[in-house]
Design a protein around this motif. Sequence first.
Motif, PDB file in Angstrom:
ATOM      1  N   ILE A 192      35.170  44.868  59.965  1.00  0.00           N
ATOM      2  CA  ILE A 192      34.048  44.088  60.624  1.00  0.00           C
ATOM      3  C   ILE A 192      34.061  44.285  62.145  1.00  0.00           C
ATOM      4  O   ILE A 192      35.271  43.975  62.667  1.00  0.00           O
ATOM      5  CB  ILE A 192      33.573  42.520  60.185  1.00  0.00           C
ATOM      6  N   LEU A 193      33.226  45.127  62.441  1.00  0.00           N
ATOM      7  CA  LEU A 193      32.971  44.778  63.962  1.00  0.00           C
ATOM      8  C   LEU A 193      32.078  42.964  64.308  1.00  0.00           C
ATOM      9  O   LEU A 193      30.999  43.696  64.459  1.00  0.00           O
ATOM     10  CB  LEU A 193      32.119  45.620  65.080  1.00  0.00           C
ATOM     11  N   PRO A 234      28.713  57.686  57.346  1.00  0.00           N
ATOM     12  CA  PRO A 234      28.036  56.536  56.531  1.00  0.00           C
ATOM     13  C   PRO A 234      27.183  55.692  57.392  1.00  0.00           C
ATOM     14  O   PRO A 234      27.204  55.450  58.719  1.00  0.00           O
ATOM     15  CB  PRO A 234      29.309  55.452  56.463  1.00  0.00           C
ATOM     16  N   SER A 235      26.789  54.322  56.646  1.00  0.00           N
ATOM     17  CA  SER A 235      25.452  53.750  57.991  1.00  0.00           C
ATOM     18  C   SER A 235      26.693  52.353  57.973  1.00  0.00           C
ATOM     19  O   SER A 235      27.162  51.562  58.004  1.00  0.00           O
ATOM     20  CB  SER A 235      24.273  53.322  56.335  1.00  0.00           C
ATOM     21  N   CYS A 236      25.252  51.141  57.878  1.00  0.00           N
ATOM     22  CA  CYS A 236      25.660  49.736  58.407  1.00  0.00           C
ATOM     23  C   CYS A 236      24.509  49.396  58.215  1.00  0.00           C
ATOM     24  O   CYS A 236      23.986  49.428  58.663  1.00  0.00           O
ATOM     25  CB  CYS A 236      26.203  50.623  59.651  1.00  0.00           C
ATOM     26  N   VAL A 237      25.430  48.201  58.674  1.00  0.00           N
ATOM     27  CA  VAL A 237      24.248  46.429  58.430  1.00  0.00           C
ATOM     28  C   VAL A 237      24.420  46.088  59.540  1.00  0.00           C
ATOM     29  O   VAL A 237      25.928  45.567  59.751  1.00  0.00           O
ATOM     30  CB  VAL A 237      24.298  45.712  57.145  1.00  0.00           C
ATOM     31  N   THR A 238      23.450  45.994  60.357  1.00  0.00           N
ATOM     32  CA  THR A 238      23.702  44.636  61.843  1.00  0.00           C
ATOM     33  C   THR A 238      23.610  43.473  61.583  1.00  0.00           C
ATOM     34  O   THR A 238      22.223  43.215  60.706  1.00  0.00           O
ATOM     35  CB  THR A 238      22.790  45.190  62.672  1.00  0.00           C
ATOM     36  N   LEU A 239      23.850  43.004  61.365  1.00  0.00           N
ATOM     37  CA  LEU A 239      22.863  40.928  62.042  1.00  0.00           C
ATOM     38  C   LEU A 239      23.385  40.121  63.080  1.00  0.00           C
ATOM     39  O   LEU A 239      24.557  40.364  64.297  1.00  0.00           O
ATOM     40  CB  LEU A 239      23.835  39.435  61.299  1.00  0.00           C
ATOM     41  N   LEU A 252      28.541  43.691  62.708  1.00  0.00           N
ATOM     42  CA  LEU A 252      28.464  45.364  61.543  1.00  0.00           C
ATOM     43  C   LEU A 252      29.054  45.804  60.943  1.00  0.00           C
ATOM     44  O   LEU A 252      30.447  45.024  61.079  1.00  0.00           O
ATOM     45  CB  LEU A 252      28.681  46.356  63.068  1.00  0.00           C
ATOM     46  N   PHE A 253      29.138  45.700  59.843  1.00  0.00           N
ATOM     47  CA  PHE A 253      29.435  46.336  58.330  1.00  0.00           C
ATOM     48  C   PHE A 253      29.245  47.402  58.210  1.00  0.00           C
ATOM     49  O   PHE A 253      28.376  47.582  57.916  1.00  0.00           O
ATOM     50  CB  PHE A 253      29.167  44.909  57.187  1.00  0.00           C
ATOM     51  N   PRO A 254      30.070  48.420  58.651  1.00  0.00           N
ATOM     52  CA  PRO A 254      29.562  49.642  57.463  1.00  0.00           C
ATOM     53  C   PRO A 254      29.890  49.511  55.892  1.00  0.00           C
ATOM     54  O   PRO A 254      29.547  48.836  55.145  1.00  0.00           O
ATOM     55  CB  PRO A 254      30.817  50.237  57.710  1.00  0.00           C
ATOM     56  N   THR A 255      28.577  50.525  56.124  1.00  0.00           N
ATOM     57  CA  THR A 255      28.152  50.625  54.479  1.00  0.00           C
ATOM     58  C   THR A 255      27.994  52.305  54.047  1.00  0.00           C
ATOM     59  O   THR A 255      28.093  52.866  55.370  1.00  0.00           O
ATOM     60  CB  THR A 255      26.577  49.272  54.239  1.00  0.00           C
ATOM     61  N   PRO A 256      27.608  52.651  53.051  1.00  0.00           N
ATOM     62  CA  PRO A 256      27.192  53.749  52.558  1.00  0.00           C
ATOM     63  C   PRO A 256      25.922  53.869  53.308  1.00  0.00           C
ATOM     64  O   PRO A 256      24.763  52.957  53.816  1.00  0.00           O
ATOM     65  CB  PRO A 256      27.473  53.794  51.352  1.00  0.00           C
ATOM     66  N   ASN A 257      25.473  55.339  53.436  1.00  0.00           N
ATOM     67  CA  ASN A 257      24.311  56.128  54.052  1.00  0.00           C
ATOM     68  C   ASN A 257      22.822  56.095  52.698  1.00  0.00           C
ATOM     69  O   ASN A 257      23.536  55.841  51.858  1.00  0.00           O
ATOM     70  CB  ASN A 257      24.013  56.827  54.558  1.00  0.00           C
ATOM     71  N   LEU A 258      22.399  55.791  52.236  1.00  0.00           N
ATOM     72  CA  LEU A 258      20.743  55.698  51.740  1.00  0.00           C
ATOM     73  C   LEU A 258      21.224  57.412  50.414  1.00  0.00           C
ATOM     74  O   LEU A 258      20.434  57.322  49.111  1.00  0.00           O
ATOM     75  CB  LEU A 258      19.886  56.125  52.041  1.00  0.00           C
ATOM     76  N   THR A 259      22.406  58.196  50.706  1.00  0.00           N
ATOM     77  CA  THR A 259      22.702  58.919  49.234  1.00  0.00           C
ATOM     78  C   THR A 259      23.127  58.218  48.328  1.00  0.00           C
ATOM     79  O   THR A 259      23.382  58.173  47.257  1.00  0.00           O
ATOM     80  CB  THR A 259      23.377  60.297  49.635  1.00  0.00           C
TER      81      THR A 259
END
Length: 494
Positions: A354-355, A308-313, A377-384
């Motif tokens: 959430i981390l 999986p990917s993630c979004v970071t702020l 950091l919020f985990p998200t799906p990757n670009l698939t």
Amino acid sequence: MPARVKGPTDNVVVVGAGLAGLSAALRLAGAGRRVTVVEREAVPGGRNGLLNKSGFAFDTGPSVLTMPDLIADALACVGEDLKDWLDLLPLKPLYRAFYHDGSQLDVHADTNQMQAEIAKSISPTEAVGYGKYVDFVTKLYKYEMNDFIDRNIDSPLNLLTPNLARLIALGGFRRLAPKVNQFLKDPRTQKVYSFQAMYAGVSPQQALAIYAVIAYMDSVNGVFFPKGGMHAVPRALAAAAQKHGVTFKYNSTVTKIERSNGRATAVVTESGERITCDVLVLNPDLPVAWQSLLGGQPRSVKRLKYSPSCVTLLIGSNKSYDHLAHHNIHFGNSWDGVFDELIKKKTLMSDPSILVTVPSKDDPELAPAGKSSYYVLFPTPNLTAKLDWKKIGPQYRDEMIQALEQRGYKDFGKGIEVEQMTTPLDWQSQGMEQGAPFASAHTFFQTGPFRPRNLAKGFENIVFAGSGTQPGVGVPMVLISGRLAAERIVGPVK
């Protein structure tokens, strides 16, 4: 003996000053090689990057540092001492875990302290189970480290050692979640000792129990914070390498590799500079290195499945919160559901875990006086996944802020002075396949000897380093990958 590169090895070019490239460069310099590191950014670090904005200094990549002995080991190759280069603060607690029912648990490296914490917050029986779990992961680490992680593996037959039998007997090849649940019965401890599977790109239900070794690396061995932030690590490694004769060429993007008779002979940069080499170490994400520099991915690389990917702020704020530790994990009620959404359904988390890291808590100099910095950091799906980040990015940012406010960060949105959001699309544009900063997932057939090898097939003198090759993902693993790359060139590095 593991296979080595063929031919002369006097002059080595390392493409990429990520942690793996720096680890390799130090070892090669220590072994008397002439080393040139070519880096596209203005600073070392790769994914372990740095962002300066309005008086705030943000780490853009990993936020958790474990196993500093591996940094000490790389520096020792050129006769340097860790304490002369880095000021490492042991974090207490390692993590503070917050649960949906309002309870919380501090995670400590000291086993006695942790047993007391579990006995007080959960139950004495659970504390006993935790003690047994620590025995299990400590043995796991002992049997696994030398034979499966910290060595070059050319074939699955290399795994046929007495330690393989010990790992099988321990249950290392069973699934992680059931194995953890054998020792820990409360969902709170189960979560805090299995969330590390996320870094390996698989759910605790799917991960092999051998991945509890990541829990050992932080939850038993300790978590540290370098003064100056995580970026102090690549800065120190690069400065030590430079002191010992390694040449660094920053702001230089390698666009081409010259080849002759199955050997790399030189790299050419965007500006047209040509740098000759006897051996080439490639530190970019392995599938991207194949695609952009070696003329296309082999089928084995094309078939890889990604984490999986993630979004970071990255947030600079005028608000601070007394209830936080340095690293804070907010677990939602759903657990199996989170992994199901991220990995199987490829959707955003409906009940996010959430981390939140607060670097300024332990190093106030990372933010202006009276201000705080946050790494969310919020985990998200990757670009698939079929998610259009250009469209949903701004809306998801608002949802992230809202989720934090619901988890006790009162008026978090109002306190924001500086922010930077990184989505899977941004990770992809930084050179990470499928926008996955945690690289290819550690499924059984992408682990150990089945993970892409660090010798480039079809080339006599090209070696890979980084999270896409053996042994895998995470700061300790990429530092080891640098050592393994160097050993392909100069043999075992003492």
